[in-house]
Design an enzyme around this catalytic site. Structure first.
Site, PDB file in Angstrom:
ATOM      1  N   HIS A   1      -7.761  -4.889   9.590  1.00 47.96           N
ATOM      2  CA  HIS A   1      -6.881  -4.879   8.391  1.00 47.96           C
ATOM      3  C   HIS A   1      -5.903  -5.454   8.001  1.00 47.96           C
ATOM      4  CE1 HIS A   1      -4.968  -0.552   9.688  1.00 47.96           C
ATOM      5  NE2 HIS A   1      -3.700  -1.482   8.847  1.00 47.96           N
TER       6      HIS A   1
ATOM      7  N   GLU B   1      -9.625  -1.936   4.950  1.00 46.90           N
ATOM      8  CA  GLU B   1     -10.654  -1.948   6.711  1.00 46.90           C
ATOM      9  C   GLU B   1     -11.797  -2.237   6.532  1.00 46.90           C
ATOM     10  OE1 GLU B   1      -8.891   0.801   8.467  1.00 46.90           O
ATOM     11  OE2 GLU B   1      -7.798   2.150   7.691  1.00 46.90           O
TER      12      GLU B   1
ATOM     13  N   ASP C   1       1.013  -1.503  -0.012  1.00 45.12           N
ATOM     14  CA  ASP C   1      -0.081  -0.181  -0.080  1.00 45.12           C
ATOM     15  C   ASP C   1       0.866   1.238   0.442  1.00 45.12           C
ATOM     16  OD1 ASP C   1       1.142  -0.210   2.906  1.00 45.12           O
ATOM     17  OD2 ASP C   1      -1.126  -0.466   3.279  1.00 45.12           O
TER      18      ASP C   1
ATOM     19  N   ASN D   1      -7.709  -2.933  13.976  1.00 45.04           N
ATOM     20  CA  ASN D   1      -8.935  -3.238  13.234  1.00 45.04           C
ATOM     21  C   ASN D   1      -9.195  -4.070  12.669  1.00 45.04           C
ATOM     22  OD1 ASN D   1      -8.339  -2.294  10.873  1.00 45.04           O
ATOM     23  ND2 ASN D   1      -9.755  -0.787  11.320  1.00 45.04           N
TER      24      ASN D   1
END
Ligand code: GLP
Length: 237
Positions: free
Chosen positions: A138, A143, A67, A136
């Site tokens: 990811h 996400e 990313d 979280n």
């Protein structure tokens, strides 16, 4: 999923480095999927040391990063291109043209995503994809709620990820809100996945990801459906 329990960050990084070293020494033209964040920093240090000692060569290796932040270029200290250049690429014998990271400054972000996906296809397949785990759940910057079939795409960061990553920036407002990330579908095509998770603060989300329901609310839970995942962690499962 093969789970390797270690005692600490150093041991996790050594074991991960052994796996990467074994792969590259077995197949000099390996294609690696790489990750950023705090988790793989020590792994990269070890790979650099091994390269200096000539125990490993990146001369024919290709890399694809997961990313990049939209709006940050290679000279920006917070871009993932800068991170990778500093921590690994500029310190080993890799050919820079064989290092791929989405271009966060591309004029057409959609075209950039398409181009990136095509480059991965041209390379054949990612032999080993390295992954960290977001608080979280990811993976890359996929996400909660991201489609399991997604390919490289532009997306918005969750507020919780912006807060988690603010530690690298001057203020939370400086964290870009938009990113390009390999999709979950892209990640799942890798032949092998190496998931590194360290620290008690990730214990709860790790357990949900590897033992709980496979759901798009916890992106990493999809890894339960991949046939060749190695998890190296200091967390007792
Ligand atoms: C970041 C990255 C991920 C990384 C994860 C965990 O936002 N996009 O690729 O794996 O979050 O980061 P860290 O290793 O710093 O905990």
């Amino acid at each position: 999923m093969q789970i390797v329990k270690v005692n600490n960050y150093e041991e996790m990084s050594e074991k991960a480095a052994d796996l990467v070293t074994g792969l590259i020494n077995q197949s000099k033209k390996s294609v690696l999927g790489l990750a950023t964040g705090s988790t793989p920093e020590k792994l990269y240090d070890i790979l650099v040391e091994r390269n200096i000692r000539k125990e490993i060569s990146f001369q024919q290796v290709k890399t694809f990063n997961l990313d990049e932040y939209v709006g940050l270029g290679e000279n920006d200290l917070n871009s993932y291109r800068y991170y990778m250049n500093e921590k690994l690429f500029h310190k080993v014998d890799i050919e820079m043209e064989n290092t791929y990271i989405p271009n966060g400054l591309a004029t057409s972000l959609d075209k950039e995503c398409e181009r990136y996906e095509q480059e991965i296809q041209k390379a054949g397949t990612i032999d080993l994809q390295l992954l960290g785990l977001g608080l979280n759940g990811h993976i890359g910057f996929n996400e909660p709620g991201s489609s399991f079939n997604s390919r490289t795409h532009v997306t918005q960061l969750d507020q919780s990820t912006i807060e988690a990553n603010a530690r690298f920036f001057k203020t939370p407002e400086d964290v870009p809100t938009k990113v390009i990330t390999m999709g979950i579908g892209t990640i799942m095509k890798a032949k092998q996945i190496l998931l590194l998770v360290q620290g008690e603060k990730k214990a709860e989300i790790l357990k949900k990801a590897i033992e709980g329901e496979v759901t798009e609310h916890i992106p990493a839970s999809i890894l339960q459906r991949h046939s060749n995942v190695t998890l190296i962690t200091d967390i007792s499962i």
